[in-house]
Motif scaffolding. Structure first.
Motif, PDB file in Angstrom:
ATOM      1  N   TRP A 186      66.135  49.598  48.312  1.00  0.00           N
ATOM      2  CA  TRP A 186      64.214  49.166  48.608  1.00  0.00           C
ATOM      3  C   TRP A 186      63.185  49.257  49.154  1.00  0.00           C
ATOM      4  O   TRP A 186      62.113  49.116  48.240  1.00  0.00           O
ATOM      5  N   ILE A 187      63.504  50.594  49.048  1.00  0.00           N
ATOM      6  CA  ILE A 187      61.948  51.750  49.679  1.00  0.00           C
ATOM      7  C   ILE A 187      62.467  52.186  48.674  1.00  0.00           C
ATOM      8  O   ILE A 187      62.776  53.003  48.091  1.00  0.00           O
ATOM      9  N   ARG A 188      60.595  52.355  48.038  1.00  0.00           N
ATOM     10  CA  ARG A 188      60.454  52.978  46.608  1.00  0.00           C
ATOM     11  C   ARG A 188      60.250  54.311  47.500  1.00  0.00           C
ATOM     12  O   ARG A 188      59.530  54.895  47.906  1.00  0.00           O
ATOM     13  N   TYR A 189      61.289  55.500  46.630  1.00  0.00           N
ATOM     14  CA  TYR A 189      60.996  56.617  46.979  1.00  0.00           C
ATOM     15  C   TYR A 189      60.176  58.026  46.397  1.00  0.00           C
ATOM     16  O   TYR A 189      60.576  57.917  45.083  1.00  0.00           O
ATOM     17  N   HIS A 190      59.543  58.278  47.260  1.00  0.00           N
ATOM     18  CA  HIS A 190      58.308  59.780  46.024  1.00  0.00           C
ATOM     19  C   HIS A 190      59.327  60.894  47.181  1.00  0.00           C
ATOM     20  O   HIS A 190      57.870  60.912  48.352  1.00  0.00           O
ATOM     21  N   GLU A 191      59.073  61.595  46.261  1.00  0.00           N
ATOM     22  CA  GLU A 191      58.917  62.940  46.695  1.00  0.00           C
ATOM     23  C   GLU A 191      57.951  64.120  45.635  1.00  0.00           C
ATOM     24  O   GLU A 191      58.347  64.598  44.725  1.00  0.00           O
ATOM     25  N   VAL A 192      57.067  64.254  46.348  1.00  0.00           N
ATOM     26  CA  VAL A 192      56.078  65.449  45.717  1.00  0.00           C
ATOM     27  C   VAL A 192      56.536  67.140  46.095  1.00  0.00           C
ATOM     28  O   VAL A 192      56.481  67.114  46.923  1.00  0.00           O
ATOM     29  N   VAL A 193      56.990  67.811  45.102  1.00  0.00           N
ATOM     30  CA  VAL A 193      57.870  68.520  44.898  1.00  0.00           C
ATOM     31  C   VAL A 193      56.509  69.830  45.416  1.00  0.00           C
ATOM     32  O   VAL A 193      56.831  70.933  46.184  1.00  0.00           O
ATOM     33  N   ASP A 194      55.567  69.661  45.145  1.00  0.00           N
ATOM     34  CA  ASP A 194      54.774  70.954  45.454  1.00  0.00           C
ATOM     35  C   ASP A 194      53.770  70.600  46.911  1.00  0.00           C
ATOM     36  O   ASP A 194      52.714  70.885  47.169  1.00  0.00           O
ATOM     37  N   ALA A 195      53.731  69.795  47.961  1.00  0.00           N
ATOM     38  CA  ALA A 195      53.071  69.671  48.699  1.00  0.00           C
ATOM     39  C   ALA A 195      54.511  69.065  50.506  1.00  0.00           C
ATOM     40  O   ALA A 195      55.523  69.840  50.628  1.00  0.00           O
ATOM     41  N   GLY A 196      53.296  69.435  51.319  1.00  0.00           N
ATOM     42  CA  GLY A 196      53.939  69.783  52.006  1.00  0.00           C
ATOM     43  C   GLY A 196      53.816  68.570  53.190  1.00  0.00           C
ATOM     44  O   GLY A 196      53.092  67.200  52.638  1.00  0.00           O
ATOM     45  N   HIS A 197      53.340  68.961  55.456  1.00  0.00           N
ATOM     46  CA  HIS A 197      52.961  67.481  55.598  1.00  0.00           C
ATOM     47  C   HIS A 197      51.668  67.102  55.495  1.00  0.00           C
ATOM     48  O   HIS A 197      51.367  66.092  56.017  1.00  0.00           O
ATOM     49  N   LEU A 198      51.053  67.878  54.832  1.00  0.00           N
ATOM     50  CA  LEU A 198      49.310  67.406  55.310  1.00  0.00           C
ATOM     51  C   LEU A 198      49.349  66.379  53.358  1.00  0.00           C
ATOM     52  O   LEU A 198      48.360  66.830  53.140  1.00  0.00           O
ATOM     53  N   LEU A 199      50.626  66.705  52.462  1.00  0.00           N
ATOM     54  CA  LEU A 199      50.112  65.456  51.723  1.00  0.00           C
ATOM     55  C   LEU A 199      49.238  64.688  51.574  1.00  0.00           C
ATOM     56  O   LEU A 199      48.327  64.895  49.961  1.00  0.00           O
ATOM     57  N   ILE A 200      48.945  63.941  52.535  1.00  0.00           N
ATOM     58  CA  ILE A 200      47.760  62.970  51.973  1.00  0.00           C
ATOM     59  C   ILE A 200      46.146  63.420  52.245  1.00  0.00           C
ATOM     60  O   ILE A 200      45.477  62.780  51.484  1.00  0.00           O
TER      61      ILE A 200
END
Length: 341
Positions: free
Chosen positions: A311-325
Motif C-alpha cells: 500500500w506504500i507507493r514506491y518511487h525509485e529515482v534512477v539518477d538520484a542519491g541521498h540528497l534527492l529532495i
C-alpha cells in the motif's frame, strides 16, 4: 601507603571515566548563557518549546497543510527548493519545525520515536491546522513519519518518506539482505550505529574522541557516503550564502545529533511491517521516495519494505542519491505526488 595511592588512582580513573561518558548540559535557547530565540516558537504541554517556520499560502486559505520533519544534522531552515509557483498553484501551506534538541526547539531528555509523533500532533493542534495534515519526513527524520503512522494515523492526510532511515535491527529484513547491505557501509558508520543501538550511554564518549573515526557524513568523508549526483548538489549548496551555520546543533551535539542516532537506531518496539494501511479507503496515500544511487540508506531495503507493504507507493529515482529532495525537479514531484494522490 601503596593501598592509599592505588585507591586514589582508582577513584581518579572512575571519576575521569564518568566525566568523559557524561555529556555536558545543553545550552537551552533563551536561558542564561544560551543561544538567543529568533524564531517563532510554541509551548508544548510538558513545558518544552518547538520552533517553527511557515511558508506557502496562508493556512486559512490552504487546501493542503504539510508538516516537514528535517533530516539528521539539519533544521527547519534547510534549503527546500520547491517553487513558489507550485505552492501557489496547489494551495500548499508548509510548516517546518526544529525537532527536539535541534535549532531553537528545547531538548527532550526522554525523547523517543513515540514522543516525536506527539510533538507533531501538538504542533498541528496548537497552530490550528485542523483534524488532518500531511507529513514529509527526510532521511533520519523518517522515524517521525513512521511514528505518526503507528501512533496517530487518524491525523494524517498523506505521508511522504524521502530517502528514509532504515534501522538495521528491524526484524522485517531477511538476514541475508540486511547483512549484504550492512557490509557495504563504511566501517566507521557501522561501529557508530552499533554503539547507538547497543550502548547508547556510550555514544557521547564515542562521538567526541578524536582518535575514533567520526561518521563519514560528519568527518569530511563525503565521497564515502554520497553519490556523484549528491556531490554535485553539495557543491551547488556550498556556493549559496549560508545563514547561522551551526545553528542546528547550537544547544549541544548530544541533544541533537547523538539523540537522533540513539532514537533512530534504537529499539522502536515495532518495525514498518507492524503498521497498518492508514488509508484503507484510498482517502490518502503513503509515498516512499528512494534514490537508486543512495549510499547511506541503500535502495534494496526500501524496495523490501515496499514489497512487504504494497500500500506504500514506491518511487525509485534512477539518477538520484541521498540528497534527492535538494533537486528542484524531484522536490516539486514529491509535493505534487503527495497532494494529488
Amino acid at each position: 601507603m601503596i593501598g592509599h595511592i592505588a585507591c586514589g588512582l582508582m577513584v581518579g580513573f572512575v571519576w575521569y571515566g564518568y566525566a568523559t561518558l557524561r555529556p555536558p548540559p545543553p545550552k537551552i535557547c533563551g536561558s542564561p548563557g544560551g543561544p538567543p530565540v529568533s524564531s517563532r516558537r510554541l509551548k508544548l504541554d510538558d513545558g518544552r518549546h518547538l520552533a517553527y517556520k511557515e511558508r506557502g499560502v496562508p493556512k486559512e486559505e490552504a487546501k493542503h497543510k504539510i508538516i516537514i520533519a528535517h533530516a539528521f544534522a539539519d533544521s527547519k531552515d534547510f534549503h527546500l527548493p520547491i517553487s513558489e509557483e507550485v505552492l501557489k498553484e496547489l494551495q500548499i501551506y508548509i510548516l517546518a519545525f526544529d525537532r527536539a534538541g535541534y535549532g531553537e526547539s528545547d531538548p527532550n531528555p526522554i525523547r523517543s520515536v513515540k514522543s516525536e509523533a506527539f510533538d507533531v500532533q501538538q504542533l498541528a493542534d496548537k497552530l490550528l491546522l485542523g483534524p488532518k495534515f500531511s507529513l514529509i519526513s527526510i532521511s533520519l527524520g523518517a522515524h517521525v513519519a513512521y511514528a505518526c503512522l503507528k501512533y496517530i494515523p487518524h491525523r494524517l492526510a498523506g505521508v511522504a518518506l524521502v530517502v528514509p532511515l532504515v534501522n538495521y535491527w528491524w526484524r522485517c529484513f531477511p538476514a541475508t539482505l540486511s547483512c549484504s547491505v550492512w557490509r557495504r557501509l563504511p566501517a566507521r558508520d557501522r561501529w557508530t550505529f552499533r554503539v547507538a543501538h547497543y550502548a547508547p550511554w556510550l555514544l557521547y564518549w564515542w562521538m567526541t574522541r578524536r582518535w575514533i573515526p567520526s561518521m563519514s557524513s560528519l568527518g569530511g568523508r563525503a565521497e564515502e557516503v554520497f553519490s556523484p549526483s549528491d556531490l554535485e548538489i553539495m557543491e551547488k549548496l556550498a556556493k549559496a550564502p549560508v545563514q547561522d551555520e551551526g545553528k542546528a546543533v547550537q544547544q549541544g551535539v548530544h541533544e541533537s545529533l547523538h539523540r537522533d542516532l540513539i532514537v533512530g537506531f534504537g529499539d522502536w518496539g515495532f518495525d514498518p511491517t507492524d503498521i497498518c494501511d492508514p488509508f484503507p479507503n484510498n482517502e490518502g496515500c503513503v509515498h516512499l521516495w528512494q534514490g537508486y544511487e543512495d549510499k547511506i540508506f541503500p535502495f534494496e531495503l526500501s524496495r523490501h519494505i515496499h514489497e512487504r507493504l504494497p500500500w506504500i507507493r514506491y518511487h525509485e529515482v534512477v539518477d538520484a542519491g541521498h540528497l534527492l529532495i535538494y533537486n528542484a525537479a524531484h522536490c516539486d514531484a514529491i509535493f505534487k505526488a503527495l497532494v494529488q494522490s
